[in-house]
Enzyme design. Structure first.
Site, short mmCIF file in Angstrom:
data_model
loop_
_atom_site.label_atom_id
_atom_site.label_comp_id
_atom_site.label_asym_id
_atom_site.label_seq_id
_atom_site.Cartn_x
_atom_site.Cartn_y
_atom_site.Cartn_z
CG PHE A 134 61.52 69.79 20.03
CD1 PHE A 134 61.29 70.56 21.15
CD2 PHE A 134 62.28 70.34 19.00
CE1 PHE A 134 61.78 71.86 21.25
CE2 PHE A 134 62.78 71.64 19.09
CZ PHE A 134 62.53 72.40 20.23
CG ASP A 219 59.82 68.07 12.45
OD1 ASP A 219 60.91 68.12 11.85
OD2 ASP A 219 59.56 68.78 13.44
CE LYS A 248 67.71 69.94 14.64
NZ LYS A 248 68.10 70.94 15.64
#
Ligand SMILES: Cc1ncc(COP(=O)(O)O)c(C=O)c1O
Length: 403
Positions: A134, A219, A248
């Site tokens: 993802f 990532d 985040k």
């Protein structure tokens, strides 16, 4: 507005793209949040990994307030003191060699930048990602994301991005062609079910990339910033990628994405190749400086390692007790419990009992608590899950699932 009015209004006025839970959160402190009726929850979501330092950390609040009084916006076409300070603090903690950054606003944007950078640096088009990954939902990031439920409605996606089976070095080697610019991988797959790779995988990928002159891009949007018990997950395996995507929790809750790369890689970008109006916004950078200070001063990565071991052991006890639990996985405070049925009932029942947890795919309950969570909160989570698993198992054996 009361709870009902807020829920109705948000449903009416906001794009209906989020699977919403019927609760209105209005306040947070540390690892706890409260809803509009004053009900308290232990937050094992951190707003999907964002509130890693805890909700409304006083040092973040102070930094935001002070900077807001001085200067909120300053385009990256001008220099700014807070932006420079943030870049210095960030590149002092990123793995050695990753010291030139592009600043954006989200995880997907940090991936977009990495994809463009890979093509610009190498002059080649192909990116290799893995099944189960993802990377976000903007067109480029979505093209690297695996799940077809996200991808299919938006075809055609960005070409020359292909997926290979994860954790398989042979498949990785077979996949490299003379058109390959980069591999893009999450060191630990989050949304894909909290999957920690076998020990030799990422090291093998590093060697393969060196041999084939292909970029290795990690990532770390979910794994980065102490979440897994190290400042960055790649440190668990002692390797440094060429490009790393972060987002985040980086600015203590404000929107910030960072793509950080080796100097010679990032330097392939020339003026105008990439930009965003908010890049290096002073308010966000002030929060980012405070966030790095808090992360280091409070030794939160070490805390994630220690409390993660405790949490995982306690989840293991649940596995011993409940047939519904298939496996407990994860590192630090990035944990998942794979169960034998859909996780949604468990998530909703836990919420009713004052515990917020996430899913990761259909049948994994995911835990991304703030790293400041206390043992007593973890104990509450375990007690609630114990009850919830038992209820769900009983309901299923009598043919009436609890929700
Ligand atoms: C590993 C990873 N990459 C990228 C993203 C996308 O980040 P954002 O939602 O900020 O665009 C996420 C979000 O969950 C993620 O977990």
């Amino acid at each position: 507005m009361n709870e009902k009015e807020i829920i109705e209004s948000e449903n009416r006025l906001m794009a209906n793209v989020f699977a919403k839970k019927p609760v209105v959160i209005t306040r947070g402190k540390g690892a706890l949040v409260w809803d509009i009726n004053g009900k308290e929850y232990v937050d094992c979501t951190s707003s999907y990994g964002v509130a890693l330092l805890g909700h409304s950390h006083p040092k973040i609040v102070k930094a935001i307030c002070e900077q807001a009084e001085r200067l909120i916006s300053c385009h990256a076409g001008f220099y700014n003191d807070k932006r420079t300070e943030f870049l210095q603090k960030l590149t002092a903690i990123t793995p050695k060699g990753l010291d030139k950054a592009f600043l954006s606003n989200s995880g997907a944007e940090s991936v977009e930048c990495a994809l463009k950078l890979a093509r610009k640096f190498s002059g080649k088009p192909e990116i290799i990602a893995v099944m189960g990954s993802f990377h976000g939902k903007t067109m480029g990031a979505l093209s690297a994301t695996w799940d077809k439920k996200y991808r299919e409605p938006f075809q055609p996606l960005v070409p020359e991005i292909k997926h290979i089976p994860p954790d398989n070095l042979e498949k990785a080697r077979e996949a490299v062609t003379d058109k390959t610019a980069a591999f893009l991988v999450e060191p630990i797959r989050g949304e894909g079910g909290i999957r920690v790779p076998p020990d030799d995988y990422l090291k093998g990928l590093r060697e393969l990339c060196d041999e084939k002159n292909v970029l290795l891009m990690f990532d770390e949007v979910q794994t980065g910033f102490g979440r897994t018990g190290k400042l960055f997950a790649c440190e668990h395996w002692g390797i440094v990628p060429d490009v790393m995507c972060l987002a985040k929790p980086l600015a203590g809750g404000l929107p910030l994405g960072v793509t950080v790369a080796k100097e010679h890689v990032m330097s392939s970008f020339k003026v105008g190749d990439h930009s965003t109006t908010y890049s290096g916004n002073p308010l966000v950078c002030a929060a980012g400086c405070a966030a790095i200070d808090v992360l280091l001063e409070e030794k939160l990565a070490e805390r994630a390692a220690e409390l993660g071991r405790y949490f995982k052991t306690r989840l293991g006890e649940l596995q011993g007790k409940h047939k519904a639990v298939k496996e407990v996985r994860g590192l630090g405070l990035m944990l998942g419990v794979e169960i034998k049925f859909d996780a949604l009932n468990i998530i909703l029942s836990a919420m009713k009992r004052g515990v917020l947890v996430l899913d990761a795919g259909r049948n994994v309950v995911r835990f991304l608590p703030p790293l400041v969570i206390e043992k007593e909160h973890i104990d509450k989570v375990i007690n609630v899950l114990d009850t919830v698993f038992e209820e769900e198992e009983n309901a299923r054996s009598s043919g009436t699932p609890a929700n």
